[in-house]
Design an enzyme around this catalytic site. Structure first.
Site, short mmCIF file in Angstrom:
data_model
loop_
_atom_site.label_atom_id
_atom_site.label_comp_id
_atom_site.label_asym_id
_atom_site.label_seq_id
_atom_site.Cartn_x
_atom_site.Cartn_y
_atom_site.Cartn_z
N GLU A 32 0.83 -1.21 0.00
CA GLU A 32 0.00 0.00 0.00
C GLU A 32 0.86 1.26 0.00
OE1 GLU A 32 -2.98 0.40 -0.71
OE2 GLU A 32 -3.58 -1.71 -0.64
N TYR A 112 -6.56 6.65 3.86
CA TYR A 112 -6.66 5.58 2.86
C TYR A 112 -5.85 4.35 3.31
CZ TYR A 112 -5.64 2.49 -0.85
OH TYR A 112 -5.49 1.33 -1.55
N ASP A 130 -9.65 4.55 -2.75
CA ASP A 130 -8.51 4.97 -3.56
C ASP A 130 -9.06 5.72 -4.79
OD1 ASP A 130 -9.44 3.01 -5.28
OD2 ASP A 130 -7.42 2.38 -5.86
#
Ligand code: SF4
Length: 310
Positions: A32, A112, A130
């Site tokens: 990520e 996020y 996202d």
């Protein structure tokens, strides 16, 4: 709609992405962070496997020196990501927290990333937002310029509480493969019958025209005993990295130049021969350069030197 979305995902999703087929949280977190500003293919094929081979666990990352972490991150850009990854590993050692709120307190983890870790790592019931998912949600509910809060509210409305992980991954892939920023393939979309924005999908896509800034950079190249002089970068962005010394251009010492794009900058980089290195310079032999913490720009500068120069 949830069922159709999952059926589409089962058949068309990017299941081959290596961080999707694991139960360990650390690789999910690492992927990520890497994916924040880097394309999926580069992360999947190059940086993710190399970094993971070097630092296979959160603890191994915590025990490393910052210079080693930056060297492994070399070429990926946005080096604060690597420094924050390292700080977070040091703070957590063996395991990342399970709660969204606790994750948010860690360096480099925003809303996020916290939700992605909770959902993709810990299988919690949360919407993940996202860029791709945001685009799908905006079109699905015909939202023009919605706030983050509104987007989260709408995404939560369609969240599949039984399979939040697969649901969010499916939306992510739908945005990436079907609900494209330009010319979305609505005829292939499993959500077409519910989509309120399908008549004018581009109305719901923010397309900000980027303004690029041209800039010239001049670097000195000083070679002695087959080694090149590098200095520590200043400023927060490249802290801990090595760079060539910046100089004023010297016309008769010109070596070469090249173009480089970096965020909004379009750089023309010119290299000049330098007789004297700054006092604080460290001397690096060619064989040690691949282990040195260098940005893509500096790697490119060294690669652009004429052959046999170094
Ligand atoms: S129908 Fe078209 S605009 Fe709507 S979500 Fe699907 S691809 Fe996107």
């Amino acid at each position: 709609m949830q069922k159709r979305l999952l059926q589409w995902y089962e058949k068309n999703g990017r299941h081959e992405l290596p961080w999707r087929n694991i139960t360990d949280i650390y690789p999910v977190y690492l992927s990520e962070i890497m994916l924040q500003q880097t394309q999926v293919n580069r992360v999947r094929d190059e940086y993710y496997p190399q970094f993971l081979a070097k630092f296979p666990t959160l603890k191994s990352l915590a025990d490393a020196q910052e210079s080693e972490v930056l060297a492994a991150w070399s070429g990926l850009g946005y080096y604060s990501r690597a420094r924050n990854l390292h700080k977070t590993a040091k703070l957590c050692k063996n395991e990342l927290p399970k709660s969204y709120e606790e994750l948010l307190k860690l360096p480099g983890i925003g809303s996020y990333t916290a939700s992605a870790i909770c959902v993709f790592g810990y299988h919690q019931n949360l919407p993940v937002l996202d860029t791709n998912i945001k685009r799908v949600i905006k079109r699905l509910f015909a939202l023009i310029d919605p706030s983050e809060k509104e987007l989260t509210r709408q995404a939560a409305k369609v969240l599949n509480n039984k399979e939040p992980r697969a649901h969010n991954l499916a939306l992510m892939d739908l945005g990436s493969l079907v609900c494209l920023p330009k010319n979305p393939k609505c005829q292939e979309c499993p959500l077409v019958s519910e989509c309120q924005g399908r008549e004018e999908p581009e109305l719901y896509t923010q397309t900000q025209k980027r303004r690029y800034k041209a800039m010239d950079l001049f670097y000195g190249v000083c070679i002695s005993d087959g080694k090149i002089a590098l200095i520590e970068s200043d400023g927060n962005m490249y802290k801990g990295m090595l760079t060539l010394p910046k100089i004023d251009p010297i016309e008769d010492a010109y070596i070469t130049s090249f173009k480089h794009a970096y965020t909004k900058y379009r750089l023309t980089v010119k290299l000049y021969r330098c007789e004297e290195a700054p006092q604080e310079a460290v001397w690096i032999a060619p064989y040690a350069l691949h282990n040195a913490p260098l940005s893509s720009l500096i790697k490119k500068a060294i690669a652009n030197l004429p052959s046999n120069y170094l």
